[in-house]
Design a protein around this motif. Structure first.
Motif, PDB file in Angstrom:
ATOM      1  N   ILE A 107     -16.265 -36.848  53.981  1.00  0.00           N
ATOM      2  CA  ILE A 107     -15.303 -36.686  52.889  1.00  0.00           C
ATOM      3  C   ILE A 107     -15.924 -37.313  51.642  1.00  0.00           C
ATOM      4  O   ILE A 107     -16.186 -38.517  51.611  1.00  0.00           O
ATOM      5  N   GLU A 108     -16.186 -36.491  50.650  1.00  0.00           N
ATOM      6  CA  GLU A 108     -16.835 -36.974  49.419  1.00  0.00           C
ATOM      7  C   GLU A 108     -16.100 -36.466  48.182  1.00  0.00           C
ATOM      8  O   GLU A 108     -15.882 -35.245  48.083  1.00  0.00           O
TER       9      GLU A 108
ATOM     10  N   PRO B 255      -8.585 -38.500  55.159  1.00  0.00           N
ATOM     11  CA  PRO B 255      -8.028 -37.170  55.436  1.00  0.00           C
ATOM     12  C   PRO B 255      -6.745 -37.286  56.246  1.00  0.00           C
ATOM     13  O   PRO B 255      -6.603 -38.190  57.069  1.00  0.00           O
ATOM     14  N   GLN B 256      -5.827 -36.375  55.986  1.00  0.00           N
ATOM     15  CA  GLN B 256      -4.545 -36.436  56.674  1.00  0.00           C
ATOM     16  C   GLN B 256      -4.211 -35.126  57.385  1.00  0.00           C
ATOM     17  O   GLN B 256      -3.882 -35.105  58.551  1.00  0.00           O
TER      18      GLN B 256
ATOM     19  N   ARG C  28      -6.780 -40.508  48.108  1.00  0.00           N
ATOM     20  CA  ARG C  28      -7.793 -41.291  47.397  1.00  0.00           C
ATOM     21  C   ARG C  28      -7.082 -42.232  46.441  1.00  0.00           C
ATOM     22  O   ARG C  28      -6.427 -41.772  45.503  1.00  0.00           O
ATOM     23  N   ALA C  29      -7.221 -43.500  46.684  1.00  0.00           N
ATOM     24  CA  ALA C  29      -6.607 -44.532  45.840  1.00  0.00           C
ATOM     25  C   ALA C  29      -5.119 -44.231  45.602  1.00  0.00           C
ATOM     26  O   ALA C  29      -4.615 -44.312  44.477  1.00  0.00           O
ATOM     27  N   GLY C  30      -4.448 -43.830  46.657  1.00  0.00           N
ATOM     28  CA  GLY C  30      -2.997 -43.598  46.567  1.00  0.00           C
ATOM     29  C   GLY C  30      -2.619 -42.233  46.029  1.00  0.00           C
ATOM     30  O   GLY C  30      -1.430 -41.910  45.923  1.00  0.00           O
ATOM     31  N   LEU C  31      -3.612 -41.420  45.701  1.00  0.00           N
ATOM     32  CA  LEU C  31      -3.348 -40.082  45.160  1.00  0.00           C
ATOM     33  C   LEU C  31      -3.691 -39.033  46.217  1.00  0.00           C
ATOM     34  O   LEU C  31      -4.779 -39.064  46.785  1.00  0.00           O
ATOM     35  N   TRP C  32      -2.767 -38.100  46.472  1.00  0.00           N
ATOM     36  CA  TRP C  32      -3.047 -37.042  47.445  1.00  0.00           C
ATOM     37  C   TRP C  32      -3.743 -35.880  46.760  1.00  0.00           C
ATOM     38  O   TRP C  32      -3.275 -35.388  45.736  1.00  0.00           O
TER      39      TRP C  32
END
Lengths: 128, 164
Positions: free
Chosen positions: B128-129, B134-135, B152-156
């Motif tokens: 994952i880059e 991942p969810q 990423r840092a609380g952002l989907w």
């Protein structure tokens, strides 16, 4: 996508990058679990209806929306539409347990077949 | 009430009954597929196409497992090399041929994205880059494009990955 604090499904054409309108889904957020058919004709998703989650299928060709009615005790949590639009799997919560049920949509939706597939008939293949 | 009025009411009732029956019967459970599903215990994360159904099932006291059901036989097929005792599946998706499965699983307190090829019985981790957690995963019917929901840092965010 979060729009004004409400989770909203966005449909984007991968070739052009254009965001396509989904007018019938306005004001029914939060949306969740979007699932598209082969050519993007059908979009199945969960919307909020009367304080409960409801599974609906939007037919982008006709602009019609098809609500999928379930027994009152069962709440859909997630869904998956088969690419041909002829069946759908729903993850249902009922009394604390999660289970999957698959339903036929044949007769309700026209098939949305993969490009290049012959619908039916057409006679025998050509002989060399 | 006249005979004509009675017939009219009768026809209206019949039409209403038919209309209601049509609405109720529109969504028909596929019993031959739902029957084996009910034997799997709790089940979630469906990925459906006309040939296959992938899902995650768990029974009380046992670890969650990815299951792949062949819709022609309405029975699970073995998935050697996919379910591991040291990992917990979170989300699964299958392509139309049942050849590729995309899986998000938790392993050693980390979430990872994996592509499994059934014919090779082999799984490969997909990086994952930029880094993220991942969810949920979705695979295009032709198995060529993978969409993965990443935190990423609380952002989907949704990443699209083209597969070779």
């Amino acid at each position: 996508m979060d729009r004004g604090g409400r989770t909203t499904v966005i449909l984007q054409d991968r070739r052009s990058g254009r965001v396509l309108p989904l007018r019938q889904l306005r004001n029914r957020q939060p949306h969740s679990s979007p699932s598209l058919s082969w050519n993007g004709r059908y979009l199945a998703l969960l919307v909020l209806q009367g304080g409960r989650r409801q599974a609906v299928i939007e037919d982008r060709a006709t602009g019609q929306q098809l609500p999928l009615f379930l027994p009152a005790a069962q709440e859909p949590q997630q869904l998956s539409l088969a690419p041909d639009g002829q069946s759908i799997a729903l993850e249902l919560i009922n009394g604390g347990s999660r289970r999957l049920q698959v339903f036929s949509l044949a007769g309700m939706l026209e098939p949305d077949r993969a490009p290049g597939l012959r619908e039916s008939g057409g006679g025998s293949p050509l002989q060399p | 009430m006249s005979k004509r009025a009675t017939i009219g009411v009768g026809l209206s009732t019949a039409a209403l009954t038919l209309l209601l029956a049509g609405c109720q019967s529109g969504l028909r459970p596929i019993q031959q597929l739902n029957q084996p599903l009910s034997g799997l215990g709790n089940s979630q994360s469906p990925s459906l196409n006309s040939e296959w159904l992938a899902l995650i099932s768990s029974r009380t006291g046992s670890r969650a497992q990815v299951q792949l059901i062949d819709r022609r036989r309405n029975a699970p097929v073995p998935l050697p090399g996919l379910n591991r005792p040291d990992s917990l599946p979170i989300s699964v998706a299958v392509d139309q041929r049942g050849e590729r499965l995309a899986l998000v699983r938790q392993r050693d307190d980390r979430s990872e994205l994996v592509i499994h090829r059934r014919s090779l019985q082999a799984s490969q981790t997909v990086p994952i880059e930029p880094a993220g957690v991942p969810q949920r995963v979705s695979l295009s019917a032709d198995g060529r494009v993978l969409a993965v929901e990443v935190s990423r840092a609380g952002l989907w965010q949704v990443d699209l990955l083209e597969l070779p």
